[in-house]
Design a protein around this motif. Structure first.
Motif, PDB file in Angstrom:
ATOM      1  N   ILE A 119      77.748  24.210  74.671  1.00  0.00           N
ATOM      2  CA  ILE A 119      76.476  23.902  75.332  1.00  0.00           C
ATOM      3  C   ILE A 119      76.741  23.448  76.764  1.00  0.00           C
ATOM      4  O   ILE A 119      77.603  22.606  77.008  1.00  0.00           O
ATOM      5  CB  ILE A 119      75.719  22.784  74.576  1.00  0.00           C
ATOM      6  CG1 ILE A 119      75.606  23.103  73.085  1.00  0.00           C
ATOM      7  CG2 ILE A 119      74.366  22.512  75.194  1.00  0.00           C
ATOM      8  CD1 ILE A 119      74.791  24.300  72.733  1.00  0.00           C
ATOM      9  N   GLN A 171      66.093  25.218  69.507  1.00  0.00           N
ATOM     10  CA  GLN A 171      67.033  25.063  68.404  1.00  0.00           C
ATOM     11  C   GLN A 171      67.950  26.277  68.342  1.00  0.00           C
ATOM     12  O   GLN A 171      67.526  27.395  68.643  1.00  0.00           O
ATOM     13  CB  GLN A 171      66.288  24.958  67.068  1.00  0.00           C
ATOM     14  CG  GLN A 171      65.339  23.779  66.982  1.00  0.00           C
ATOM     15  CD  GLN A 171      64.704  23.716  65.614  1.00  0.00           C
ATOM     16  OE1 GLN A 171      65.320  23.222  64.683  1.00  0.00           O
ATOM     17  NE2 GLN A 171      63.485  24.215  65.496  1.00  0.00           N
ATOM     18  N   LEU A 193      74.602  26.051  60.581  1.00  0.00           N
ATOM     19  CA  LEU A 193      74.735  24.903  61.470  1.00  0.00           C
ATOM     20  C   LEU A 193      73.549  24.946  62.421  1.00  0.00           C
ATOM     21  O   LEU A 193      73.333  25.951  63.101  1.00  0.00           O
ATOM     22  CB  LEU A 193      76.056  24.962  62.254  1.00  0.00           C
ATOM     23  CG  LEU A 193      76.253  23.887  63.322  1.00  0.00           C
ATOM     24  CD1 LEU A 193      76.374  22.511  62.681  1.00  0.00           C
ATOM     25  CD2 LEU A 193      77.490  24.209  64.146  1.00  0.00           C
ATOM     26  N   LEU A 196      71.699  23.297  65.667  1.00  0.00           N
ATOM     27  CA  LEU A 196      71.828  22.456  66.853  1.00  0.00           C
ATOM     28  C   LEU A 196      70.472  22.383  67.526  1.00  0.00           C
ATOM     29  O   LEU A 196      69.785  23.398  67.680  1.00  0.00           O
ATOM     30  CB  LEU A 196      72.854  23.050  67.826  1.00  0.00           C
ATOM     31  CG  LEU A 196      74.252  23.291  67.259  1.00  0.00           C
ATOM     32  CD1 LEU A 196      75.101  24.054  68.260  1.00  0.00           C
ATOM     33  CD2 LEU A 196      74.893  21.974  66.903  1.00  0.00           C
ATOM     34  N   ARG A 197      70.102  21.185  67.942  1.00  0.00           N
ATOM     35  CA  ARG A 197      68.822  20.983  68.623  1.00  0.00           C
ATOM     36  C   ARG A 197      69.067  20.384  69.989  1.00  0.00           C
ATOM     37  O   ARG A 197      69.824  19.435  70.131  1.00  0.00           O
ATOM     38  CB  ARG A 197      67.934  20.046  67.800  1.00  0.00           C
ATOM     39  CG  ARG A 197      67.491  20.691  66.511  1.00  0.00           C
ATOM     40  CD  ARG A 197      66.666  19.777  65.677  1.00  0.00           C
ATOM     41  NE  ARG A 197      65.974  20.543  64.633  1.00  0.00           N
ATOM     42  CZ  ARG A 197      65.299  20.000  63.660  1.00  0.00           C
ATOM     43  NH1 ARG A 197      65.184  18.683  63.578  1.00  0.00           N
ATOM     44  NH2 ARG A 197      64.728  20.769  62.762  1.00  0.00           N
ATOM     45  N   TYR A 198      68.412  20.968  70.980  1.00  0.00           N
ATOM     46  CA  TYR A 198      68.518  20.462  72.351  1.00  0.00           C
ATOM     47  C   TYR A 198      67.338  19.524  72.551  1.00  0.00           C
ATOM     48  O   TYR A 198      66.211  19.959  72.755  1.00  0.00           O
ATOM     49  CB  TYR A 198      68.489  21.625  73.324  1.00  0.00           C
ATOM     50  CG  TYR A 198      68.872  21.313  74.746  1.00  0.00           C
ATOM     51  CD1 TYR A 198      68.756  20.052  75.299  1.00  0.00           C
ATOM     52  CD2 TYR A 198      69.347  22.323  75.567  1.00  0.00           C
ATOM     53  CE1 TYR A 198      69.102  19.788  76.607  1.00  0.00           C
ATOM     54  CE2 TYR A 198      69.706  22.077  76.884  1.00  0.00           C
ATOM     55  CZ  TYR A 198      69.569  20.814  77.397  1.00  0.00           C
ATOM     56  OH  TYR A 198      69.915  20.562  78.702  1.00  0.00           O
TER      57      TYR A 198
END
Length: 133
Positions: free
Chosen positions: A8, A68, A126, A128-130
């Motif tokens: 990221i 996401q 998996l 991932l959230r920003y």
């Protein structure tokens, strides 16, 4: 072993990928649209590069606050219903809107198992959230 490696870059609002055999990641945009950024070339799974083919090439996709990123194995998208139709991951992306990430993944996992009437293959996910600033 197949893999998608993600890095990221928050200052640039992007994510960099190196895809070694897994399906393209799914990004759920802030407007709830869904994107599957494909790799520039499909590389062999990790450890199989000696068999030939192109090595994996890094690529980037936009990834902004409120979005996401779902990384997953083919056991997710290759789950089939009784008629042999693949699991419609894109249509089920809304299941990940639950605020608790663990509960969101559990909702998607439950949907996949129900759709396929039981586990058919190994599957890993998996999420991932920003988060917004």
């Amino acid at each position: 072993m197949t893999a998608v490696l993600a890095e990221i870059h928050t200052g640039e609002n992007c994510v960099a990928f190196l895809n070694c055999g897994h399906p393209a990641p799914m990004i759920i945009r802030a407007d709830r649209s869904v994107d599957f950024p494909p790799p520039p070339a499909y590389a062999l799974p990790l450890g199989m590069g000696t068999l030939g083919g192109d090595p994996p090439r890094p690529y980037r996709a936009d990834f902004s606050p409120g979005e996401q990123l779902l990384l997953y194995t083919d056991g997710v998208t290759e789950a089939r219903d009784a008629e042999g139709a693949f699991h419609p991951l894109e249509k089920r992306a809304g299941l990940l809107d639950i605020s608790d990430a663990d509960a969101a993944l559990e909702a998607l996992r439950t949907d996949i198992v129900r759709y396929a009437r039981g586990p058919q293959d190994d599957a890993a996910m998996l999420l991932l959230r920003y988060r917004r600033g």
